[in-house]
Scaffold this active site. Structure first.
Site, PDB file in Angstrom:
ATOM      1  N   CYS A  78       0.824  -1.208   0.000  1.00 49.88           N
ATOM      2  CA  CYS A  78       0.000   0.000   0.000  1.00 49.88           C
ATOM      3  C   CYS A  78       0.865   1.268   0.000  1.00 49.88           C
ATOM      4  CB  CYS A  78      -0.992  -0.073   1.140  1.00 49.88           C
ATOM      5  SG  CYS A  78      -2.441   0.914   0.822  1.00 49.88           S
ATOM      6  N   HIS A 178      -3.295  -5.265   1.737  1.00 49.17           N
ATOM      7  CA  HIS A 178      -2.645  -5.473   3.043  1.00 49.17           C
ATOM      8  C   HIS A 178      -2.577  -6.957   3.408  1.00 49.17           C
ATOM      9  CE1 HIS A 178      -2.394  -1.299   4.647  1.00 49.17           C
ATOM     10  NE2 HIS A 178      -3.277  -1.098   3.691  1.00 49.17           N
ATOM     11  N   GLU A 180      -0.876  -8.423   5.531  1.00 47.63           N
ATOM     12  CA  GLU A 180      -0.638  -8.656   6.965  1.00 47.63           C
ATOM     13  C   GLU A 180      -1.950  -8.735   7.742  1.00 47.63           C
ATOM     14  OE1 GLU A 180      -0.460  -5.882   5.425  1.00 47.63           O
ATOM     15  OE2 GLU A 180      -1.080  -4.205   6.680  1.00 47.63           O
TER      16      GLU A 180
HETATM   17  N1  GLN Z   1      -3.562   6.333   0.854  1.00 41.55           N
HETATM   18  C1  GLN Z   1      -2.341   6.039   1.537  1.00 41.55           C
HETATM   19  C2  GLN Z   1      -1.167   6.833   0.979  1.00 41.55           C
HETATM   20  O1  GLN Z   1      -1.339   7.664   0.166  1.00 41.55           O
HETATM   21  C3  GLN Z   1      -2.035   4.575   1.503  1.00 41.55           C
HETATM   22  C4  GLN Z   1      -3.052   3.819   2.319  1.00 41.55           C
HETATM   23  C5  GLN Z   1      -2.518   2.607   2.992  1.00 41.55           C
HETATM   24  O2  GLN Z   1      -1.314   2.381   3.101  1.00 41.55           O
HETATM   25  N2  GLN Z   1      -3.428   1.825   3.512  1.00 41.55           N
HETATM   26  O3  GLN Z   1      -0.068   6.641   1.364  1.00 41.55           O
END
Ligand code: GLN
Length: 200
Positions: A78, A178, A180
């Site tokens: 992410c 994610h 995890e």
């Molecule tokens: N929207 C977040 C960002 O711009 C990422 C979201 C996340 O890691 N769950 O970093």
């Protein structure tokens, strides 16, 4: 062999527990010295703009750039995926990009309506059983370079194009979701295998 978890923000404990489940030794990484001797590093989700700032204040930006340049295997999820990409759209102009994987990423690209959702993705290299995938304000992969392998896509709804959600380029693995937060450990196992390949 030790897997580092960048421990500045995000689901550090969950990532650490996932690798511990597999019997791996885990080290939380907060300072440059913590990078020494790692077999691989996880860059968790969180907020990529905040992580950029925290990396800077921890003095980790240069040592991490150097480690990545030296081929340290890395698994970004992410926000971690955003930080490792070459090009970030809708980011802050001053946010870091390590450029470790040739991707163009749009932050928060799923839009407000479906900003967070759970689904399943089929990862061919992990077998037929789909992998549960939790997306939280996830980034969208808009384009990728010729050396990037797309390992999983999410079918586009209403005729939209499929979206790449898991990609690899050499020692760099990135997921828009994610891993995890779910009990399936196949992706973590894949990353552990990657760290062994790199040491051969
Ligand atoms: N929207 C977040 C960002 O711009 C990422 C979201 C996340 O890691 N769950 O970093």
């Amino acid at each position: 062999m030790t897997i580092g978890i960048l421990a500045l923000q995000g689901d550090v404990r969950e990532h650490a527990a996932a690798f511990a489940d597999l019997g791996e030794t885990v080290r939380e990484v907060r300072r440059p010295v913590d990078l020494e001797g790692l077999a691989g590093l996880v860059v968790p989700g969180g907020e990529s703009t905040t992580l950029s700032l925290l990396l800077g204040s921890a003095g980790l930006t240069d040592p991490l750039t150097e480690a990545l340049g030296g081929g340290l295997p890395v698994f970004g999820t992410c926000a971690g995926m955003i930080l490792l990409a070459t090009t970030v759209l809708d980011g802050r102009p001053d946010q870091l990009s390590f450029g470790a994987i040739e991707l163009t990423i749009r932050r928060n690209g799923y839009g407000r309506q479906i900003a967070s959702f759970e689904g399943e993705v089929v990862v061919g290299v992990l077998g037929d059983e789909p992998l549960p995938a939790v997306f939280i304000r996830a980034p969208v992969v808009e384009a990728w370079g010729p050396d990037v392998e797309v390992l999983a896509t999410l079918p586009g709804e209403d005729g939209a194009v499929d979206r790449a959600v898991l990609c690899r380029q050499g020692p760099v693995l990135v997921a828009a979701f994610h891993p995890e937060l779910t009990a399936d450990r196949r992706l973590q196992r894949l990353f552990v295998e990657m760290t062994k390949e790199e040491r051969r």
